[in-house]
Structures are given as C-alpha cells and as structure tokens.
Design an enzyme around this catalytic site. Structure first.
Site, PDB file in Angstrom:
ATOM      1  N   GLY A 156       0.852  -1.198   0.000  1.00 51.36           N
ATOM      2  CA  GLY A 156       0.000   0.000   0.000  1.00 51.36           C
ATOM      3  C   GLY A 156       0.882   1.239   0.000  1.00 51.36           C
ATOM      4  CD  GLU A 168      -0.840  -5.751  -1.661  1.00 47.93           C
ATOM      5  OE1 GLU A 168      -0.368  -4.914  -0.891  1.00 47.93           O
ATOM      6  OE2 GLU A 168      -1.963  -6.292  -1.477  1.00 47.93           O
ATOM      7  CG  HIS A 180       3.989  26.379 -23.936  1.00 48.15           C
ATOM      8  ND1 HIS A 180       3.981  25.011 -24.059  1.00 48.15           N
ATOM      9  CD2 HIS A 180       5.046  26.843 -24.651  1.00 48.15           C
ATOM     10  CE1 HIS A 180       5.002  24.651 -24.825  1.00 48.15           C
ATOM     11  NE2 HIS A 180       5.666  25.740 -25.192  1.00 48.15           N
TER      12      HIS A 180
END
Ligand code: FAD
Ligand code: NAD
Length: 471
Positions: free
Chosen positions: A186, A207, A450
C-alpha cells in the site's frame, strides 16, 4: 445547569483532526480545550507520518538523482556521500518547526492545551492523567473524539521498531539496512520502500492483492507505477500473502503463500516493515464507561453529522469511517465545528484526493475504472503521456501520464488518475474540477500556461472530450 468551568468543546487528540477543530472552534468564539498525550501537537501526521516521511522522500530522491541522473544533464559530481544522521536531522527540524507552529496557532486562537491522557469518566466529564504527573478533570458541553489510528500489528511477529518495524521505525533507522522485506504494497509500504531503496537497501515488497498501491489506485496506473519502481530496483511479489514470521534467528524470516497456485516459500531479511494498514485507536479512552459503540473494524460509529450515539459527543478523523488521510481529517474538523456551532457543515467524500509520494508521484481523485465497471456506470477514457509534454521533455522527466474518466453522455468528469512528475500538486486541479462538476471540455477549453506539466492535464481533457493536439 450552566457550570462556569464547563467548556463549549473538549477535544481529545491533538492530531490534524483535533488541532484543526480546536483552531476553528477558537475562531468561532467557543471556549475550547484540546487534550493530547504525545507531548507535541500534530498527531501521527506531523510527528511520525506525512511530514517526516515526505522529508525523507524528498531528500532521498535528491540523493538518488545526484547519484544517477546528472551526467545526461551535463552536471558532473563526485564524492557524493550520505550522512544519515544529518539526513534524519533535516527531517526532525521540519517536524519540530511544524509542531511548534501548531502550538502557537492554538495559543493565538485562545485554545487551552493540556498535555496528558484523556479518558471518559461520564458523558460530560473527562479525566486527564497529566504528562507532568497528577490528574485533572475537564467538563465539556460538547466533546470531540479525535484519537486517530495506529499501525495494524502482524500476528506472530512482534514489532520492536528495530528489526520488525512499522512506519515509525522506518523513519528513524540509524543505519541503512542491506535487505528489507515490506509486508503490504500500500502507500506506506511503497513510500518507505522508496526511501530505503534509494539509499541502497535491497527491498522486496510482498503484496497480497494482484496490484500495488492499496485501495483506490486505478489498476492501469498501479501497473505503470510498479514497472517504474521495479526499474528503480524494488522487487515485488504480488498475489502473495505473508502468513507468519519468525525473528528468533539472525535474520527475520517470513513464510509466504502464493495465492494463485504458486509454491509457499520462506523469505528472509535484515529488517521487516509491517505496512498492512492502520486501525482506529481508542485504547485507554474509557469508552466502556459511556457505552460507546464500535463497529467490527473497531471504528467509532457516527452519523452524517459526526454524532456518536450520544449526540453531544462527536468523532472525526482516522478513528472513524473514511479514508485515513490528513486532509480528510482536516475537512471533517472544520465541518464538525460548523455542525456544532451553526447546524450545518460540508465534506464531499466523493472528492478527496489521494497522493502517493513515490517517484514519480501517483495521485488520483474521484472514481477509478474498476469503480465505474463495478457499478456498471458507462464512461469514456482520455489519456495523455508526459513523454509528449514539452516541459517534461525539457526536464528529462517523461515517465507517466494523465488519465481522465468522463460520462460519455454529459462529459462530466468522473475521475482523474495521474502518475508523473508533480502529480500530487496537479491533482488539485482535478479535485477543483470535480468539485465544481466540470466537463472535460470545460478543462480542455481552459488556457494553461506553456511550457508547464499542467498542459498534460489539459491535453488529457482534450483527449477525453475530442482529441489531444500533441499526441
Ligand atoms: P492522529 O494524527 O493519529 O492524531 C490523534 C492524536 O490523538 C495522537 O497524537 C494521539 O497521541 C492522541 N491521542 C489518542 N488517544 C488519546 C487520549 N486518550 N488522550 C489524549 N490524546 C490522545 N495522510 C495524508 O493525507 N498524507 C500523507 O502524506 C500521509 N502520510 C502518512 C505517512 C505515514 C507513515 C503514516 C503513518 C500516516 C500518513 N498519513 C498521511 C495519514 C495521516 O497521518 C492520518 O490520516 C492523520 O494523522 C489522521 O489524523 P487524526 O487527527 O485523525 O489522528
Ligand atoms: P493500505 O491499506 O493502504 O495497504 C496495506 C496493503 O497491505 C494492502 O494492499 C493489503 O492488501 C496488504 N496486505 C495486508 N495483509 C497482508 C499480508 N498478510 N501479506 C501481504 N500483504 C498484505 O495501508 P498502509 O499502506 O499501511 O497505510 C495505512 C493508511 O495510512 C492508509 O489509509 C493510507 O492512506 C495512509 N497513508 C497515506 C499516505 C499518503 O497519503 N501519502 C501515506 C502513508 C499512509
């Protein structure tokens, strides 16, 4: 009857939930007491959670980048060394500054701060075993339980914070371990695995589920994340459950079972990190003295206005329902004070962002593809890779993508999932859009500066509502 010594609000716990509620209540002119036993304010988040872990993540990334990602930028470095003691000191400085800052804010807002352990004597009376010795009692017209959570222990493997550690041990190691097995892929597991792997530890993450990232992470993003973390040197064993552990030998041993017909095996490591979730913390609070109810996951049961079965006692944060996140606790803290003071408050649980501060960062808000599929909700997907974003290219930092999910008929945004540089900052834009009920065309038609990474966010929206320009 009015008792002069009675406070408008007594808060148990000075974590994010408790201290934010204390400040807000002070601002609303209420007489407030906040009781915290740790000795410092800020709870798990500031002392042993969000803040120290982000210091270690930031600085270990910098170290790793200096070692591995400078030559192609025309920067030559030599004699790079890690001073672990000073590395930890930088973390402590950040923590101390912030916890003292919270203490100042409580004072500024007229909150009485008591250091000690609180427990219910009756429905309105709280006894405090003072940290400095002795005892006092506080009476509250309203009481807020904000006692947080603790690491869920792993059966058969006692935590000693030296060889078998939780996140609390993992942010305070005194030497870099050679090997570490992390139980649980996690957020805690992956953030801590990132820190120590960057500093040189060989890390294996075990996991139980078929994907990393814990609950809520979009499967496509989780897969992309795993690939990038693997490239950084982490090993993964998915669909694999740690069933038992033994720390009696020189190394810590773990028995694991592969879920899908694989063979059981034994792993060993110098150090094992237990990161299998957290559980609500109510020990010593005397809830039995007031007949308070907990659910099967030991969470305090509340209604939609955070009231427990005793309406003047409310509860927020990690100790009750919902994601265990600091910003969720903070939202609830403001809302609960508003409910007490004004009778209404607001938290949109469909709109709480999550961020994993690995490199690259992973962030999301709203629904994932699996969520939508499970509920049979139709959706449209649009993605934009950072490899097509001019700023990411310029920065030589092109891994990842922005993914958007929208209603195919109305174009309303349903979810945003980002893996990439600065995803944790960028998700705020997705959260705002979701909160305001934006369509992806609304985002696509909003001018973005930008060259910025945020243009990838706009282009993902363009890809969802029509077509991206640069991909
Ligand atoms: P807590 O922060 O746990 O605070 C509760 C406080 O109550 C504690 O200080 C405790 O000492 C006190 N207390 C308990 N009982 C008593 C009593 N009887 N008397 C007096 N005081 C008492 N969340 C994020 O959003 N972002 C992150 O990046 C993030 N990183 C994390 C990293 C780690 C390693 C961990 C462990 C957690 C992380 N979290 C993160 C989760 C976050 O820390 C919690 O969601 C948050 O702290 C919850 O706040 P809380 O106030 O409900 O509980
Ligand atoms: P988690 O629930 O996110 O992940 C635990 C993982 O362990 C799950 O994927 C589970 O399948 C796995 N697991 C459980 N038992 C296992 C076993 N026996 N063998 C193998 N795997 C097993 O919990 P966590 O990572 O411990 O985090 C706890 C809480 O703290 C979470 O709610 C998280 O949101 C919060 N937190 C947030 C942040 C952040 O926001 N950046 C950072 C750290 C922690």
């Amino acid at each position: 009857p009015y008792l002069p010594q009675e406070k408008d609000l007594v808060i148990i716990g000075g974590g994010v939930a408790g201290y934010v509620a204390a400040i807000k209540a002070g601002q609303e002119g209420m007489k407030v007491t906040c009781i915290e036993k740790r000795g410092t304010l800020g709870g798990t988040c500031l002392n042993v959670g969000c803040i120290p872990s982000k210091s270690l993540l930031n600085n270990s990334h910098l170290y790793h980048q200096i070692l591995h990602d400078t030559k192609n930028r025309g920067i030559e470095v030599s004699d790079v060394k890690l001073n672990l003691a000073n590395f930890m000191k930088a973390k402590d400085t950040a923590v101390n500054g912030l916890t003292k800052g919270v203490e100042f804010l409580l004072k500024k807002n007229g909150v009485e701060y008591i250091t000690g352990e609180a427990s219910f004597v009756s429905e309105n009376d709280i006894k405090v075993a003072l940290n400095d010795g002795g005892e006092t009692t506080v009476r509250g017209k309203n009481i807020l339980i904000a006692t947080g959570s603790e690491a869920t222990p792993f059966p058969s493997l006692e935590v000693d914070e030296k060889r078998v550690i939780t996140s609390t041990g993992a942010i305070a190691l005194e030497k870099i371990p050679e090997t570490m097995v992390v139980i649980g892929g996690g957020i805690i597991g992956l953030e801590m695995a990132s820190v120590w792997s960057r500093l040189g530890t060989k890390v294996t993450v075990v996991e139980f589920l078929g994907q990393i990232g814990g609950p809520g992470m979009d499967a496509e993003i989780a897969k992309a994340t795993q690939k990038l973390l693997k490239k950084q040197g982490m090993e993964f064993k998915l669909n694999t459950k740690v069933v038992s552990g033994d720390k009696s030998g020189e190394k810590v041993k773990l028995d694991v079972d592969a879920a899908k017909g694989g063979k059981p095996e034994t792993l060993d490591a110098e150090l094992v990190l237990v990161a299998i979730g957290r559980r609500p913390y109510t020990q010593g609070l005397g809830l039995e003295n007031i007949g308070m109810e907990l659910d099967e996951r030991v969470r305090v049961i509340i209604d939609s206005e955070y009231r427990t079965k005793l309406p003047h006692i409310r509860c927020i944060g990690d100790v009750t329902f919902g994601p265990m996140l600091a910003h969720k606790a903070e939202e609830e803290a403001v809302a609960v004070v508003e409910y007490i003071k004004k009778g209404f408050g607001h938290v949109n649980y469909g709109c709480i962002p999550s961020v994993m501060y690995t490199y690259p960062e992973v962030a999301w808000v709203g629904q994932s593809e699996q969520d939508l599929k499970n509920q049979k909700i139709p959706y449209r997907v649009g993605t934009f890779p950072f490899s097509a974003n001019s700023r990411a290219k310029t920065n030589l930092d092109m891994d990842g993508m922005v993914k958007m999910l929208a209603d195919p008929e109305t174009d309303r945004l349903l979810g945003v999932h980002i893996i990439g540089p600065n995803a944790g900052e960028m998700i705020a834009e997705g959260t705002l859009a979701l909160e305001y009920g934006a369509s992806t065309e609304d985002i696509a038609r909003t001018c973005h500066a930008h060259p910025t990474l945020a243009e990838a966010f706009k282009e993902a929206a363009m890809a969802t509502s029509s077509k991206a320009i640069h991909f």
